[in-house]
Design an enzyme around this catalytic site. Sequence first.
Site, short mmCIF file in Angstrom:
data_model
loop_
_atom_site.label_atom_id
_atom_site.label_comp_id
_atom_site.label_asym_id
_atom_site.label_seq_id
_atom_site.Cartn_x
_atom_site.Cartn_y
_atom_site.Cartn_z
N TYR A 61 -1.29 -1.21 10.79
CA TYR A 61 -1.92 -0.92 9.29
C TYR A 61 0.20 -0.51 8.64
O TYR A 61 0.47 -1.03 7.57
CB TYR A 61 -2.64 -0.16 8.86
CG TYR A 61 -2.88 -0.67 6.83
CD1 TYR A 61 -3.33 -1.75 6.63
CD2 TYR A 61 -3.09 0.81 6.48
CE1 TYR A 61 -3.38 -1.92 5.22
CE2 TYR A 61 -2.85 -0.06 4.84
CZ TYR A 61 -4.01 -1.14 4.91
OH TYR A 61 -3.60 -1.54 3.12
N SER A 83 0.90 -1.00 -0.07
CA SER A 83 0.07 0.42 -0.11
C SER A 83 1.22 1.45 -0.03
O SER A 83 1.98 1.00 -0.13
CB SER A 83 -0.54 0.58 1.12
OG SER A 83 -1.04 1.00 1.10
N1 LIG Z 1 -8.49 -0.25 -1.11
C1 LIG Z 1 -7.73 0.22 -0.44
O1 LIG Z 1 -7.91 1.45 -0.62
C2 LIG Z 1 -6.00 -0.46 -0.39
C3 LIG Z 1 -4.67 0.66 -0.82
C4 LIG Z 1 -3.47 -0.37 -0.82
C5 LIG Z 1 -3.91 -1.65 -0.44
N2 LIG Z 1 -4.67 -2.22 -0.30
C6 LIG Z 1 -4.22 -3.30 -0.07
O2 LIG Z 1 -5.18 -4.39 -1.07
C7 LIG Z 1 -4.78 -5.98 -0.84
C8 LIG Z 1 -6.63 -6.59 -0.97
O3 LIG Z 1 -7.66 -5.59 -0.10
P1 LIG Z 1 -8.25 -4.84 -0.42
O4 LIG Z 1 -8.46 -3.23 -0.38
O5 LIG Z 1 -9.37 -5.04 -2.11
O6 LIG Z 1 -10.20 -5.56 0.25
P2 LIG Z 1 -11.14 -6.10 0.35
O7 LIG Z 1 -11.50 -6.28 1.58
O8 LIG Z 1 -11.99 -6.26 -0.68
O9 LIG Z 1 -10.55 -7.36 -0.19
C9 LIG Z 1 -9.68 -8.32 0.75
C10 LIG Z 1 -10.39 -10.09 1.22
O10 LIG Z 1 -8.99 -10.61 1.81
C11 LIG Z 1 -9.39 -11.51 2.35
N3 LIG Z 1 -9.27 -12.09 3.76
C12 LIG Z 1 -9.46 -11.69 5.26
N4 LIG Z 1 -9.09 -12.18 5.54
C13 LIG Z 1 -8.34 -12.72 4.86
C14 LIG Z 1 -7.13 -14.71 5.49
N5 LIG Z 1 -6.92 -14.58 7.00
N6 LIG Z 1 -7.82 -15.31 4.58
C15 LIG Z 1 -7.27 -15.07 3.61
N7 LIG Z 1 -8.45 -13.84 3.10
C16 LIG Z 1 -8.84 -12.99 3.89
C17 LIG Z 1 -11.32 -10.82 3.02
O11 LIG Z 1 -12.06 -12.32 2.64
C18 LIG Z 1 -11.73 -10.23 1.75
O12 LIG Z 1 -11.75 -10.86 0.34
C19 LIG Z 1 -5.49 -5.95 1.22
O13 LIG Z 1 -3.58 -5.74 1.35
C20 LIG Z 1 -5.46 -4.12 1.31
O14 LIG Z 1 -4.23 -4.01 2.18
C21 LIG Z 1 -5.87 -1.70 -0.54
#
Ligand SMILES: NC(=O)c1ccc[n+]([C@@H]2O[C@H](COP(=O)([O-])OP(=O)(O)OC[C@H]3O[C@@H](n4cnc5c(N)ncnc54)[C@H](O)[C@@H]3O)[C@@H](O)[C@H]2O)c1
Length: 276
Positions: free
Chosen positions: A155, A142
Amino acid sequence: MKNLQIKVAVITGAASGFGRELAIACAGEGMSLALTDIDEKNLQGTVELLPPGTPVLAMKCDVAKADQVEQLAVATYERFGASHLLFNNAGVLVGGPLWTATTQDWEWMLGINVMGVAHGIRSFVPRMLQQKDECHIVNTSSVAGLLSVPGGGIYCATKHAVVTMSECLDQELRAEQASIGVSVLCPAFVPTGIADAARNRPAELGEANPLNAGFEEQTRKATQAGKISASDIARITLDAVKEGRFYILPHQKIKGAIETRMRDILDERSPTRTAP
Ligand SMILES: NC(=O)c1ccc[n+]([C@@H]2O[C@H](COP(=O)([O-])OP(=O)(O)OC[C@H]3O[C@@H](n4cnc5c(N)ncnc54)[C@H](O)[C@@H]3O)[C@@H](O)[C@H]2O)c1
């Protein structure tokens, strides 16, 4: 890795957000998919969005558990005989000032965001090395892995860890002359389910501290206002894999804040306040 066709992609956190869109994008490239998430119902929802005939293994797995990630690797090799593109993507978020964080908050986020990536590397890299094919690993960090954001202490700690783990892994693999590329994905706010990450928090880790609800609401507003979509992130990420690019920063405007942080360090001055 220029040509993705007929290759095998493994995607963690594939039930929602980036993981779901990466699955759709990889299927569009003609890849076979090993998809995993802790949320089985929505993982099935992702499978239903794939083009008919896409070879897919969908399996429940908690990435914080080494044995479950190992089982995912075993099942992937049993089904497809290989893995070429691994997305260590699953991640969760809980916020608030560090002194309000519970030990369970730390355990939950370190377990998924850091150890989830570590387990993915431990279970898949040795198999990829034996395979000797061209492979690639994308770890989702991120911009929180390159900045220090008030309210995002845990985080940021986990996402900084993912950046440095990726940087070390890339150098280690090059020292081995392995044909395995590495990228680290560092987006800013994107509309996904991340602000509601607590929906999948295991009951044994208790509820998130209610003091932190304000941070959650702030994150919800910021992600919903994000102009780059999760499907844009998936496309940008696959382009970076094809180009062999290590750092993936889809939000160009955030680079100013990263530069300021680097300048703070080099000039040995106090951290400039970053907007949450
Ligand atoms: N959305 C943003 O703004 C953003 C920005 C930077 C980084 N990220 C990162 O992107 C990645 C994906 O997140 P997202 O934004 O798509 O969120 P999201 O919540 O839509 O998807 C995350 C997924 O991870 C799954 N998950 C949670 N715990 C788990 C576990 N113990 N084992 C397996 N799966 C598990 C959830 O069920 C979910 O389907 C994450 O690492 C997040 O930190 C997101």
